[in-house]
Design an enzyme around this catalytic site. Structure first.
Site, PDB file in Angstrom:
ATOM      1  CE  LYS A 228     -22.983 -23.308  70.640  1.00 34.48           C
ATOM      2  NZ  LYS A 228     -21.882 -22.132  71.550  1.00 34.48           N
ATOM      3  NE  ARG A 262     -23.878 -14.875  69.445  1.00 29.22           N
ATOM      4  CZ  ARG A 262     -23.644 -16.157  68.646  1.00 29.22           C
ATOM      5  NH1 ARG A 262     -24.145 -17.670  68.969  1.00 29.22           N
ATOM      6  NH2 ARG A 262     -23.255 -16.123  67.535  1.00 29.22           N
TER       7      ARG A 262
END
Length: 287
Positions: A228, A262
């Site tokens: 991210k 995740r």
């Protein structure tokens, strides 16, 4: 506060022990997810990605058909269902024992996936905020439910996000939702603090630093920071350059109480889990 309550979720009638951290591998059947390496659309690509997740030690396959990146294109319920049906048919034929999670904020999509394809877990980025029927639906379906904190929607969440006290506000957000879900009879709730969803770079790192405060709920915690912008905006580069930073932050997340990671890169996440487990004297559960 250190949580000593054992954490399990019911997956297809079997208990999955989350005291030993698990890795959830990402499979996106979208054309526009932020990390190009996660996009799989042909049958061959879907089969190959599922096989990779399982071979590398992933416990859960998280299937998404709606991109939740900032400024993502909004697609219809019908289009999301169409993408999922195609993928779920292929996965069920080739990996009938796989534990499947579907990443959706729509109650009708969740119901279709569980009732028609035996999906085990619903992963909702909006925690019921984008479909008022979601809480009642997951309670009726009786499957584990991951609810994420997000300020705003995928289309506007990064437009000047603001908090007076990010930890207190997210704790309050979850406390209200957990109570409402329990009142409806929902079980197996999992919390996701929502890194990158309506949060600045500083918000994300404050949230990571204080994440152990969420153990007060005595519920499993999922962390999704894989590749991210909180990594590559700090270090430079792009999502393609963010694997090392992802491994570092995954390890930090485990130390702060994460039960599920995740990720796009299952092998590297499993290495972080194994090292963390060795430090803590954890033994991998037999299943």
């Amino acid at each position: 506060m250190t949580n000593t309550i054992a954490k399990y979720i019911n997956v297809n009638g079997h208990l999955m022990d989350l005291d030993y951290p698990r890795v959830m591998g990402i499979l996106n059947v979208t054309p526009d997810s932020f990390y190009s390496g996660s996009r799989k659309q042909t049958e061959e690509e879907i089969i190959s990605r599922c096989q990779q997740i399982l071979d590398e030690g992933g416990s859960i396959i998280d299937l998404g058909a709606y991109s939740s990146r900032p400024n993502a294109e909004h697609i219809s319920t019908e289009e999301e269902m169409s993408r999922l049906r195609k993928a779920l048919k292929v996965i069920n034929e080739n990996f009938p024992k796989a534990v499947l999670s579907v990443d959706t904020f729509r109650a009708d999509v969740a119901k279709m996936c569980v009732e028609e394809y035996g999906v085990t877990i619903i992963n909702d980025i909006a925690a019921g905020m984008m479909d008022e029927r979601m809480f009642a639906t997951v309670a009726q379906l009786g499957v584990p439910y991951i609810m994420m904190h997000m300020q705003g929607s995928p289309q506007n969440m990064q437009v000047n996000p603001h908090y007076d006290n990010i930890i207190k506000e997210i704790l309050y957000y979850f406390s209200a939702k957990v109570q409402r879900l329990r009142d409806l009879g929902a079980k197996d709730l999992i919390l996701d603090p929502g890194f990158g969803f309506g949060k600045t770079l500083a918000h994300n790192y404050e949230l990571m630093e204080k994440m152990n405060e969420f153990t007060i709920f005595e519920l499993p915690i999922l962390v999704g920071i894989s590749r991210k912008s909180m990594i590559y905006k700090l270090l430079g580069g792009s999502p393609e350059d963010a694997l090392n930073g992802t491994s570092v932050l995954n390890t930090v997340a485990l130390s702060k109480g994460a039960n599920i990671l995740r990720v796009h890169d299952v092998k590297e996440a499993m290495e972080a889990v194994k090292i963390f487990a060795a430090l803590k004297g954890m033994k991998q559960p037999e299943e």
